[in-house]
Scaffold this active site. Structure first.
Site, PDB file in Angstrom:
ATOM      1  N   LYS A  18       0.813  -1.233   0.000  1.00  0.00           N
ATOM      2  CA  LYS A  18       0.000   0.000   0.000  1.00  0.00           C
ATOM      3  C   LYS A  18       0.846   1.283   0.000  1.00  0.00           C
ATOM      4  O   LYS A  18       0.380   2.347   0.366  1.00  0.00           O
ATOM      5  CB  LYS A  18      -1.003   0.057   1.182  1.00  0.00           C
ATOM      6  CG  LYS A  18      -1.890  -1.143   1.281  1.00  0.00           C
ATOM      7  CD  LYS A  18      -2.749  -1.315   0.055  1.00  0.00           C
ATOM      8  CE  LYS A  18      -2.474  -2.585  -0.665  1.00  0.00           C
ATOM      9  NZ  LYS A  18      -2.847  -2.559  -2.075  1.00  0.00           N
ATOM     10  N   TRP A  59       2.160   1.493  -8.751  1.00  0.00           N
ATOM     11  CA  TRP A  59       2.654   2.644  -9.517  1.00  0.00           C
ATOM     12  C   TRP A  59       4.119   2.440  -9.892  1.00  0.00           C
ATOM     13  O   TRP A  59       4.515   2.627 -11.046  1.00  0.00           O
ATOM     14  CB  TRP A  59       2.481   3.899  -8.658  1.00  0.00           C
ATOM     15  CG  TRP A  59       2.631   5.197  -9.379  1.00  0.00           C
ATOM     16  CD1 TRP A  59       2.671   5.390 -10.747  1.00  0.00           C
ATOM     17  CD2 TRP A  59       2.742   6.498  -8.795  1.00  0.00           C
ATOM     18  NE1 TRP A  59       2.806   6.722 -11.020  1.00  0.00           N
ATOM     19  CE2 TRP A  59       2.845   7.418  -9.840  1.00  0.00           C
ATOM     20  CE3 TRP A  59       2.750   6.956  -7.474  1.00  0.00           C
ATOM     21  CZ2 TRP A  59       2.962   8.797  -9.611  1.00  0.00           C
ATOM     22  CZ3 TRP A  59       2.869   8.324  -7.239  1.00  0.00           C
ATOM     23  CH2 TRP A  59       2.967   9.225  -8.295  1.00  0.00           C
ATOM     24  N   HIS A  64       7.755  -7.738  -0.968  1.00  0.00           N
ATOM     25  CA  HIS A  64       7.410  -7.027   0.271  1.00  0.00           C
ATOM     26  C   HIS A  64       8.311  -7.501   1.414  1.00  0.00           C
ATOM     27  O   HIS A  64       8.044  -7.209   2.571  1.00  0.00           O
ATOM     28  CB  HIS A  64       5.945  -7.287   0.646  1.00  0.00           C
ATOM     29  CG  HIS A  64       4.944  -6.645  -0.267  1.00  0.00           C
ATOM     30  ND1 HIS A  64       5.083  -5.379  -0.791  1.00  0.00           N
ATOM     31  CD2 HIS A  64       3.741  -7.100  -0.745  1.00  0.00           C
ATOM     32  CE1 HIS A  64       4.034  -5.090  -1.538  1.00  0.00           C
ATOM     33  NE2 HIS A  64       3.209  -6.109  -1.538  1.00  0.00           N
TER      34      HIS A  64
HETATM   35  P1  A3P Z   1      -5.012   4.478  -1.663  1.00  0.00           P
HETATM   36  O1  A3P Z   1      -5.650   3.280  -1.052  1.00  0.00           O
HETATM   37  O2  A3P Z   1      -4.564   5.491  -0.651  1.00  0.00           O
HETATM   38  O3  A3P Z   1      -5.857   5.099  -2.714  1.00  0.00           O
HETATM   39  P2  A3P Z   1       0.109  -0.631  -3.583  1.00  0.00           P
HETATM   40  O4  A3P Z   1       0.252  -0.444  -5.028  1.00  0.00           O
HETATM   41  O5  A3P Z   1       1.409  -0.641  -2.844  1.00  0.00           O
HETATM   42  O6  A3P Z   1      -0.786  -1.766  -3.263  1.00  0.00           O
HETATM   43  O7  A3P Z   1      -0.596   0.697  -3.027  1.00  0.00           O
HETATM   44  C1  A3P Z   1      -1.924   0.984  -3.348  1.00  0.00           C
HETATM   45  C2  A3P Z   1      -2.126   2.469  -3.178  1.00  0.00           C
HETATM   46  O8  A3P Z   1      -1.511   3.151  -4.287  1.00  0.00           O
HETATM   47  C3  A3P Z   1      -3.594   2.847  -3.209  1.00  0.00           C
HETATM   48  O9  A3P Z   1      -3.685   4.012  -2.407  1.00  0.00           O
HETATM   49  C4  A3P Z   1      -3.806   3.123  -4.694  1.00  0.00           C
HETATM   50  O10 A3P Z   1      -4.934   3.943  -4.948  1.00  0.00           O
HETATM   51  C5  A3P Z   1      -2.511   3.838  -5.035  1.00  0.00           C
HETATM   52  N1  A3P Z   1      -2.161   3.701  -6.464  1.00  0.00           N
HETATM   53  C6  A3P Z   1      -2.336   2.626  -7.265  1.00  0.00           C
HETATM   54  N2  A3P Z   1      -1.898   2.889  -8.504  1.00  0.00           N
HETATM   55  C7  A3P Z   1      -1.433   4.155  -8.485  1.00  0.00           C
HETATM   56  C8  A3P Z   1      -0.862   4.999  -9.492  1.00  0.00           C
HETATM   57  N3  A3P Z   1      -0.712   4.583 -10.731  1.00  0.00           N
HETATM   58  N4  A3P Z   1      -0.489   6.242  -9.125  1.00  0.00           N
HETATM   59  C9  A3P Z   1      -0.649   6.682  -7.852  1.00  0.00           C
HETATM   60  N5  A3P Z   1      -1.199   5.930  -6.861  1.00  0.00           N
HETATM   61  C10 A3P Z   1      -1.581   4.680  -7.175  1.00  0.00           C
END
Ligand code: A3P
Length: 334
Positions: free
Chosen positions: A78, A83, A144
């Site tokens: 998270k 990204w 992770h």
């Molecule tokens: P939120 O739940 O705060 O919206 P991970 O990829 O490590 O699982 O993290 C997920 C978090 O990154 C989520 O945050 C998600 O919305 C956000 N996220 C996913 N893709 C993204 C992107 N392309 N750019 C920015 N944030 C992104």
């Protein structure tokens, strides 16, 4: 493991049904705690896992042979993993998919988690000896696990590690939303934010403690054994162009002046943006190779969303556990 007998989780890496005798012996010697479903978590090399993941990590530690050009993308869940996977993939393969405006780019038809797969909750969870030979070079992997768990395996290789972290409060809120999307409600009586907060304070939760993992990569980024690039989600949100160029420089795929002039950096950022990726059919439907619905990886994004969920007191306590851990390390979360 008794309490989990009648439970069924959809995610393989949360189970305990694929564990060798060697791993069982190891697990029996590890500290153990119950998770929010009453399932047992075990602390291995400073991080908490379910038994199948301990097995997968042993598989990885025994069998993974890094190549000099490998790139490992590491994160606490998270923190912006999806990204970072999309950006790193787009950067290193940009010449191969130069025509991606024509809808041919793999990121337009596949989820980032299937293009850059997790070592311990996907590749080595499914298979003791996954076939990694066919992967396009440079090979991109994700994890992770904390740095100390990778360290031995990567030590003799110049392969690169990129770590992305995010402030603990947004991570916690993001994880809480994520949990309600991926873990079936029949498996636990409650998924309150307060319960998750307690987990974070106590430290025994999958891949936790957050602050220990962050510190492991921060320290590694200061010494040049394996090159480790330490990035933050907040900086990526604030200065995306600068951060993607920093990433490209570190990976050895710097943007040329010509590429910069032609808008390549902006194109990659647009391709990998939350709004673009989350609206693709490929990400609205389907399930990733680690068993999670694609759409669960996308929500709101951004910085400071925690303010709508956490009390002042909760925020203070979370900041304190991170500050205490990072004291004297030179790393500070704003
Ligand atoms: P939120 O739940 O705060 O919206 P991970 O990829 O490590 O699982 O993290 C997920 C978090 O990154 C989520 O945050 C998600 O919305 C956000 N996220 C996913 N893709 C993204 C992107 N392309 N750019 C920015 N944030 C992104």
């Amino acid at each position: 493991m008794e309490a989990s007998k009648n439970l069924q989780t959809p995610l393989n890496f949360m189970k305990d049904d694929n564990v060798s005798q060697e791993c069982k012996n190891l697990i029996s010697s590890l500290p153990s705690e119950k998770d929010f479903m009453g399932k047992s978590l075990f602390s291995y090399q400073g991080s908490w896992y379910y038994p199948n993941t301990v097995q997968a990590i042993l598989n990885f530690q025994k069998h993974f042979r890094p190549r000099d050009t490998d790139i490992i993308l590491a994160s606490f869940p998270k923190s912006g993993t999806t990204w970072l996977k999309a950006l790193a993939f787009a950067v290193v393969h940009r010449n191969k998919y130069a025509a991606y405006t024509l809808d041919s780019h793999p990121l337009l038809s596949n989820n980032p988690h299937n293009l850059v797969r997790f070592l311990e909750i996907d590749l080595y969870d499914k298979n003791q000896l996954p076939d990694l030979e066919e992967l396009p070079l440079p090979r991109l992997f994700a994890t992770h696990m904390p740095f100390q768990t990778l360290n031995e395996t990567l030590r003799d290789s110049p392969c690169k590690v990129v770590y992305v972290c995010r402030n603990i409060k947004d991570v916690l809120v993001s994880r809480w939303h994520f949990r309600s999307k991926v873990v079936s409600k029949e498996l636990y009586s409650n998924n309150s934010l307060e319960d998750m907060f307690d987990e974070f304070i106590k430290g025994a939760y999958l891949f936790g403690p957050f602050q220990d993992q962050v510190l492991s990569y921060w320290k590694a980024s200061l010494v040049n054994v394996n090159p480790v690039l330490f990035m933050t989600y907040e900086e990526m949100i604030e200065k995306p162009e600068a951060q993607v160029m920093r990433l490209a420089d570190f990976l050895g795929y710097s943007f040329t002046e010509e590429e910069k002039q032609s808008g390549m950096v902006e194109k990659i950022l647009e391709l990998c943006s939350l709004s673009n990726l989350s609206n693709l059919v490929a990400n609205k439907t389907g399930t990733s190779t680690c068993g999670i619905h694609h759409h669960a990886f996308f929500r709101k994004g951004g910085v400071g969303g925690w303010k709508d969920y956490l009390t002042h007191d909760m925020a203070k306590k979370l900041d304190e556990i991170v500050e205490n851990k990072l004291q004297g390390s030179g790393l500070k979360f704003e």
